[in-house]
Design a protein around this motif. Structure first.
Motif, short mmCIF file in Angstrom:
data_model
loop_
_atom_site.label_atom_id
_atom_site.label_comp_id
_atom_site.label_asym_id
_atom_site.label_seq_id
_atom_site.Cartn_x
_atom_site.Cartn_y
_atom_site.Cartn_z
N LEU A 165 0.82 -1.21 0.00
CA LEU A 165 0.00 0.00 0.00
C LEU A 165 0.85 1.25 0.00
O LEU A 165 0.53 2.24 -0.68
CB LEU A 165 -0.90 0.01 1.24
CG LEU A 165 -2.08 -0.96 1.28
CD1 LEU A 165 -2.75 -0.90 2.65
CD2 LEU A 165 -3.09 -0.63 0.19
N GLY A 166 1.93 1.26 0.78
CA GLY A 166 2.71 2.47 0.98
C GLY A 166 2.26 3.21 2.22
O GLY A 166 1.24 2.88 2.84
N MET A 167 3.01 4.22 2.61
CA MET A 167 2.73 4.96 3.83
C MET A 167 1.49 5.83 3.71
O MET A 167 1.20 6.39 2.64
CB MET A 167 3.94 5.84 4.18
CG MET A 167 5.14 5.06 4.70
SD MET A 167 4.86 4.50 6.38
CE MET A 167 4.93 6.07 7.25
N ASP A 168 0.76 5.94 4.84
CA ASP A 168 -0.39 6.84 4.97
C ASP A 168 -1.48 6.57 3.94
O ASP A 168 -2.12 7.49 3.42
CB ASP A 168 0.06 8.31 4.88
CG ASP A 168 0.99 8.70 6.00
OD1 ASP A 168 0.74 8.30 7.16
OD2 ASP A 168 1.99 9.40 5.74
N GLN A 169 -1.69 5.29 3.66
CA GLN A 169 -2.73 4.90 2.70
C GLN A 169 -3.86 4.19 3.44
O GLN A 169 -3.64 3.49 4.43
CB GLN A 169 -2.15 3.97 1.63
CG GLN A 169 -1.10 4.61 0.77
CD GLN A 169 -1.63 5.81 0.00
OE1 GLN A 169 -2.69 5.74 -0.63
NE2 GLN A 169 -0.91 6.93 0.06
N PRO A 170 -5.10 4.36 2.97
CA PRO A 170 -6.22 3.64 3.59
C PRO A 170 -6.11 2.14 3.32
O PRO A 170 -5.49 1.72 2.34
CB PRO A 170 -7.45 4.24 2.90
CG PRO A 170 -6.95 4.74 1.59
CD PRO A 170 -5.54 5.22 1.84
N PRO A 171 -6.69 1.32 4.18
CA PRO A 171 -6.59 -0.13 4.00
C PRO A 171 -7.41 -0.64 2.82
O PRO A 171 -8.32 0.07 2.32
CB PRO A 171 -7.14 -0.68 5.31
CG PRO A 171 -8.08 0.38 5.79
CD PRO A 171 -7.47 1.68 5.37
N LEU A 172 -7.10 -1.84 2.39
CA LEU A 172 -7.92 -2.50 1.39
C LEU A 172 -9.30 -2.75 1.98
O LEU A 172 -9.46 -2.90 3.19
CB LEU A 172 -7.30 -3.84 0.99
CG LEU A 172 -5.97 -3.82 0.24
CD1 LEU A 172 -5.44 -5.24 0.10
CD2 LEU A 172 -6.12 -3.17 -1.12
N PRO A 173 -10.33 -2.81 1.14
CA PRO A 173 -11.66 -3.16 1.66
C PRO A 173 -11.61 -4.55 2.31
O PRO A 173 -10.82 -5.41 1.92
CB PRO A 173 -12.54 -3.14 0.41
CG PRO A 173 -11.62 -3.25 -0.75
CD PRO A 173 -10.35 -2.59 -0.32
N GLN A 174 -12.47 -4.74 3.31
CA GLN A 174 -12.48 -6.00 4.05
C GLN A 174 -12.65 -7.22 3.15
O GLN A 174 -12.12 -8.30 3.44
CB GLN A 174 -13.60 -5.98 5.09
CG GLN A 174 -13.36 -5.03 6.25
CD GLN A 174 -12.53 -5.68 7.35
OE1 GLN A 174 -12.87 -6.76 7.84
NE2 GLN A 174 -11.46 -5.02 7.75
N SER A 175 -13.34 -7.06 2.05
CA SER A 175 -13.58 -8.19 1.16
C SER A 175 -12.30 -8.70 0.50
O SER A 175 -12.27 -9.81 -0.04
CB SER A 175 -14.58 -7.78 0.07
OG SER A 175 -14.08 -6.69 -0.69
N ARG A 176 -11.22 -7.89 0.54
CA ARG A 176 -9.94 -8.30 -0.05
C ARG A 176 -8.93 -8.73 1.00
O ARG A 176 -7.81 -9.08 0.68
CB ARG A 176 -9.37 -7.16 -0.90
CG ARG A 176 -10.23 -6.80 -2.12
CD ARG A 176 -9.61 -5.67 -2.89
NE ARG A 176 -8.29 -5.99 -3.40
CZ ARG A 176 -7.47 -5.10 -3.98
NH1 ARG A 176 -7.86 -3.84 -4.11
NH2 ARG A 176 -6.28 -5.47 -4.42
#
Length: 485
Positions: free
Chosen positions: A355-366
């Motif tokens: 993802l890299g720094m300060d990025q939102p997480p992947l959706p729970q489905s992933r």
């Protein structure tokens, strides 16, 4: 080195993932991480160019407002059990100072003797101990000495006791590198130095005595099926589960070996790696909700709540916001029995690196999850049939030993009586505590007993090794005299 498997590493395994779906190409599915006490483990990693990665640990235990608690923000359960959490600290001191008497008692006996409530026992202490030591449904039978050592012993503790919350806010743990690649590189290096490794190979002990052991070895892969040889060896180091070691020794085992090895009780557990986020959220609390949060009573708690409410963002050492990694689910019909869970996407570092720094997480489905079902004799309680089979990534059975109180009365003190019998040594985490670090130290100790030199590299690690050597081999470690400059 003989191994009946086709690879090295034992339970420390990795599996491939679809990176386009899950955001990473691999997952450690057997052993995932440890604390800063894993000095020997980390040294082995670094020797081959691998680095453990720090992560701020977040846990989520229980389901619903009345049962849920975490180390990220205050919860109603922690508030309700505040007095028992403080009393627990005093009890830990009692166990420490009355070790010969109280230490051998099972945890369930200690919790009853000191009149702790069922809520505190079943919702806080037992889940915490079960998750981090892998004791599973045998946790009530674990020796109390292990509970005390977990919080107080410098060589074993995974965290500090917190009188307000039991588990301190966001302690640092470490996630492991790709274990499949690491053990492959370690094996290749040993081969280049002359170590012969025979995989897909089983052995039978034909004779054993003061001069060594006569073995029958037989490959069971396709190209060498049926080929058997007899070979004589000066020494044996059995790095396999205690029940397998006893089976290998068979009629050649002494009565002491039969007694000690027979004292290790094993249980069959199932780990299902999957991406069924709907199932996971039905079982565990994986998302922040104001309903799960108690009213903050201090500035520290206000800051914790503020952090939990933030939009989760990836960090080098974990997550900003509430992104739990370790989970426990207790069965209402039998609160002492549990299921364990991991959100591997939140926990293992390779997902954040993608993802890299300060990025939102992947959706729970992933996300990639693991649910661990404990003791196949309790299958009637398991929720495994609720997992969508189309989202199952892997299923693995594990043969795990239970840290019953008998283990610390019969097995651990008995190790020094059988190590070295007829030139046979034993190694594995079962010799003391179910930790990857103990597995590594036990192997180093066996090598030391065969004449290898221990290479000091860290005072803490050297002290840990010395204590293990004394307890499990009855040998006092001779420290090297420091050179004067």
């Amino acid at each position: 080195m003989f191994d009946i498997e086709s690879r090295t590493g034992g339970q420390a395994t990795s599996i491939p993932l679809d990176a386009t779906q899950h955001g990473a190409e691999w997952l450690n599915d057997g052993v995932q991480g440890g604390s800063s006490i894993f000095r020997h483990t980390f040294r082995f990693f670094r020797r081959y160019g691998y680095e453990p990665q720090p992560v701020k640990l977040q846990v989520s235990f229980g389901k619903g407002r009345d049962s849920f608690w975490t180390n990220v923000f205050p919860s109603p359960l922690v508030e309700q059990l505040s007095s028992e959490i403080k009393k627990f600290g005093r009890v830990l001191k009692c166990i420490k100072y009355l070790m010969p008497i109280l230490g051998i008692l099972p945890v369930k006996a200690i919790l009853r003797i000191f009149r702790f409530s069922d809520d505190f026992s079943n919702k806080m202490v037992l889940p915490l101990l079960a998750l981090f030591l892998g004791t599973g449904n045998q946790t009530p039978n674990v020796s109390s000495v292990l509970l005390e050592r977990l919080f107080n012993d410098p060589q074993m503790k995974l965290w500090d006791y917190d009188p307000d919350t039991l588990l301190p806010n966001l302690p640092i743990m470490y996630t492991f590198p790709n274990l499949g690649n690491f053990y492959r590189d370690w094996a290749e290096d040993l081969k280049s130095k002359g170590v012969e490794m025979r995989f897909n190979c089983k052995i039978e002990i034909l004779e054993r005595g003061k001069k060594g052991a006569l073995l029958r070895t037989q490959f069971h892969d396709d190209c060498c099926r049926g080929q058997a040889n007899t070979e004589m060896y000066d020494h044996l180091v059995l790095c396999c589960p205690a029940d397998e070691a006893k089976k290998l020794l068979d009629r050649h085992a002494t009565w002491k070996e039969k007694y000690v090895l027979g004292g290790v009780k094993f249980y069959n557990d199932l780990t299902i790696t999957h991406s069924d986020s709907k199932y996971f959220q039905q079982i565990f609390e994986s998302q922040y909700s104001p309903d799960l949060c108690a009213s903050p009573t201090s500035e520290t708690q206000k800051k914790q709540v503020a952090v939990a409410e933030q939009q989760p963002l990836s960090q080098k050492d974990g997550w900003q916001g509430f992104r739990p990694m370790y989970f426990i689910h207790s069965f209402p019909s039998d609160p002492e029995k549990i299921e364990m869970g991991f959100d591997c996407t939140n926990y293992q570092h390779q997902f954040r690196e993608t993802l890299g720094m300060d990025q939102p997480p992947l959706p729970q489905s992933r996300h990639v999850f693991q649910t661990i079902f404990l003791d196949d004799q309790q299958q009637s309680l398991w929720t495994w049939n609720d997992i969508d089979v189309s989202k199952v990534i892997a299923r693995k059975w594990w043969h795990q030993f239970g840290h019953r109180w008998q283990h610390y009365l019969r097995v651990v003190p008995g190790m020094m009586l059988i190590n070295g019998t007829y030139r046979t040594l034993y190694a594995g985490s079962w010799t003391m505590v179910n930790m990857h670090e103990i597995a590594c130290i036990s192997g180093i100790a066996a090598a030391y007993q065969l004449g290898a030199a221990y290479e000091p590299f860290d005072d803490f690690a050297e002290d840990f090794f010395a204590k293990y050597l004394l307890v499990c081999h009855g040998t006092r470690y001779k420290r090297r005299k420091s050179k004067e400059h």
